[in-house]
Design a protein around this motif. Structure first.
Motif, PDB file in Angstrom:
ATOM      1  N   ASN A 238       0.825  -1.210   0.000  1.00  0.00           N
ATOM      2  CA  ASN A 238       0.000   0.000   0.000  1.00  0.00           C
ATOM      3  C   ASN A 238       0.860   1.260   0.000  1.00  0.00           C
ATOM      4  O   ASN A 238       0.536   2.255  -0.664  1.00  0.00           O
ATOM      5  N   ASN A 242       0.922   3.881  -2.831  1.00  0.00           N
ATOM      6  CA  ASN A 242       0.281   5.083  -2.298  1.00  0.00           C
ATOM      7  C   ASN A 242      -1.242   4.982  -2.371  1.00  0.00           C
ATOM      8  O   ASN A 242      -1.941   5.948  -2.682  1.00  0.00           O
ATOM      9  N   GLU A 243      -1.764   3.791  -2.093  1.00  0.00           N
ATOM     10  CA  GLU A 243      -3.210   3.570  -2.029  1.00  0.00           C
ATOM     11  C   GLU A 243      -3.479   2.313  -1.204  1.00  0.00           C
ATOM     12  O   GLU A 243      -2.591   1.484  -0.998  1.00  0.00           O
ATOM     13  N   ASP A 244      -4.724   2.175  -0.739  1.00  0.00           N
ATOM     14  CA  ASP A 244      -5.092   1.007   0.062  1.00  0.00           C
ATOM     15  C   ASP A 244      -5.502  -0.144  -0.848  1.00  0.00           C
ATOM     16  O   ASP A 244      -6.675  -0.456  -1.007  1.00  0.00           O
ATOM     17  N   LYS A 245      -4.510  -0.776  -1.430  1.00  0.00           N
ATOM     18  CA  LYS A 245      -4.774  -1.876  -2.357  1.00  0.00           C
ATOM     19  C   LYS A 245      -5.045  -3.180  -1.611  1.00  0.00           C
ATOM     20  O   LYS A 245      -5.917  -3.951  -1.979  1.00  0.00           O
ATOM     21  N   ASP A 261      -0.076  -5.114  -8.384  1.00  0.00           N
ATOM     22  CA  ASP A 261      -0.260  -3.809  -9.005  1.00  0.00           C
ATOM     23  C   ASP A 261       1.107  -3.312  -9.463  1.00  0.00           C
ATOM     24  O   ASP A 261       2.146  -3.861  -9.071  1.00  0.00           O
TER      25      ASP A 261
END
Length: 455
Positions: A238, A242-245, A261
């Motif tokens: 994450n 830079n995101e809540d994957k 990702d």
């Protein structure tokens, strides 16, 4: 996939879905005539090549849409056939209606890559250049774009053609020797042939060696994030993205399957793969996830192995690192939860090539990114650089190199010209397959079936 060049093919050339505009492409001898039957505006069949015309597309008197029609006359088109490109509004319904109308008037749906395949058959470019078209479409970084563009412009093909021409000269002399077999003549001087083969092998070796970098540029770097449960793998993913994957939880075994990702670092595409924590477990589903993690690690180009500095002993770390070394895949040892680590453990790990981070608050994550780039070390691709990015080309180059090695061995062993000729023919065959001088239907079907429809 066969090519019936007497047919007129049609397909959507732009991406599927709603957009401001869409482009529908036709190619074939009757493409202009078929379009004219559905078009209200100027007489397209009377227009010059490379001209643009406004009008409407109609079906049995019903107006479908206002369009712009571009006319291209053979041989001055991408496929070297008559071709038409219809720019309409980007409604999927409008696109479908226009294509249906064109089909009613004699066109057929194009197969994947059929436009490019026709361009290849009509001599627009060779097979290596045709493959570069697909690479250019899928390029995700500037290096990938430049490498594909260089290949599409023929730099790689020229290199291969030059090698093949030099080898053909000696092959013809050896074949001539076979015609005079009873007279014991030697038209192909063996010392000159040996020098030529060594020279060609030097060029081949440079191309073969370029594949490691070329493959990274084209396909990116599959990077597995592995470690014990609760080491912080999902948190690191994450943070890198830079995101809540990925779901983050204190409960061990939360990640059951791989989560992937991509991000671009320094012009290189890294494909990060968060995996299930490595441990023995009685949970059937988690156990499957652990096995998948191990399989992913074996196939990775690089492994980021996370150690929980707050809950791992030096002995455990050393044991896990030995297992990683045995695996034989390049890895980076990352100590996570730096803020909770015992200073004594950090001191003992100073000589173990560790990167210490705290994924949750992003401490030293920039250092980790720099280490990732340092491990890959891809140089900037410049205009004119010749590089192998295609696995098929790489395999053909290896086979060519081996065939030429057999020629050298044969000359050293004093074998007759007919056996030398066999190995030289093999070398020429493998080189010819790269550019399409020698092809089979199966080879072409395999290559062009991977293209998108409309290209």
């Amino acid at each position: 996939m066969s090519v019936h060049t007497e047919d007129t093919i049609v397909a959507l050339a732009t991406a599927q879905g709603i957009a401001a505009i869409a482009v529908i492409r036709l190619s074939g001898e009757d493409s202009i005539r078929i379009t004219q039957q559905c078009f209200r505006g100027k007489d397209l069949e009377a227009q010059a090549s490379h001209t643009l015309h406004f009008g409407t597309m109609v079906d049995d008197g019903r107006t479908i849409d206002e369009v712009l029609v571009a006319v291209f006359r053979a041989p001055n088109s991408f496929t070297k056939e008559n071709a038409v490109e219809i720019s309409c509004h980007g409604s999927p319904f409008i696109v479908k209606e226009i294509i249906k109308t064109l089909l009613k008037h004699g066109a057929r749906l194009a197969e994947p890559g059929e436009f490019t395949k026709r361009a290849f058959f009509h001599g627009r470019f060779d097979l290596a250049q045709a493959e570069a078209v697909a690479d250019l479409i899928h390029a995700e970084t500037d290096n990938a774009r430049q490498a594909a563009l260089n290949q599409m412009r023929g730099g790689f093909s020229k290199e291969i053609d030059h090698l093949r021409e030099e080898l053909i000269h000696f092959a013809s002399l050896i074949e001539l020797e076979l015609d005079f077999g009873e007279e014991d003549v030697e038209f192909a001087q063996r010392d000159d042939l040996r020098k030529l083969i060594l020279k060609i092998q030097t060029v081949l070796r440079a191309l073969i060696d370029s594949f490691d970098q070329g493959n990274v540029i084209k396909n990116g770097v599959p990077t597995v994030i592995a470690g014990k449960p609760n080491a912080g793998k999902s948190t690191l993913l994450n943070t890198l993205l830079n995101e809540d994957k990925a779901i983050v939880s204190d409960i061990p075994g939360t990640t059951r399957d791989a989560i992937e990702d991509e991000i671009i670092l320094g012009g290189i595409n890294f494909r990060f793969i968060d995996t299930a924590g490595l441990r023995d477990t009685s949970d059937v589903i988690e156990a499957i996830g652990v096995e998948r993690t191990k399989e992913r690690m074996k196939k990775a180009s690089l492994i980021i192995y996370l150690f929980d500095l707050a809950n791992t002993t030096l002995e455990e770390i050393e044991t896990q690192r030995k297992e990683l070394i045995t695996l034989g895949i390049p890895f980076i040892s990352v100590g996570n939860k730096l803020d909770k680590a015992e200073p004594s453990l950090l001191s003992k790990l100073q000589d173990h090539d560790f990167t210490f981070i705290s994924a949750s608050d992003k401490t030293n994550v920039g250092v980790l990114k720099e280490k990732l780039l340092a491990r890959v070390q891809v140089k900037e691709v410049k205009t004119g650089d010749v590089m192998v990015t295609n696995l098929r080309h790489y395999q053909n180059l290896l086979q060519t190199y081996d065939a030429l090695a057999r020629v050298l061995d044969g000359m050293s062993g004093g074998i007759t010209g007919d056996f030398l000729a066999m190995d030289i023919r093999q070398a020429l065959h493998y080189l010819g397959e790269i550019t399409g001088t020698i092809t089979t239907d199966d080879l072409l079907d395999n290559i062009f079936s991977k293209f998108c429809i409309g290209k």
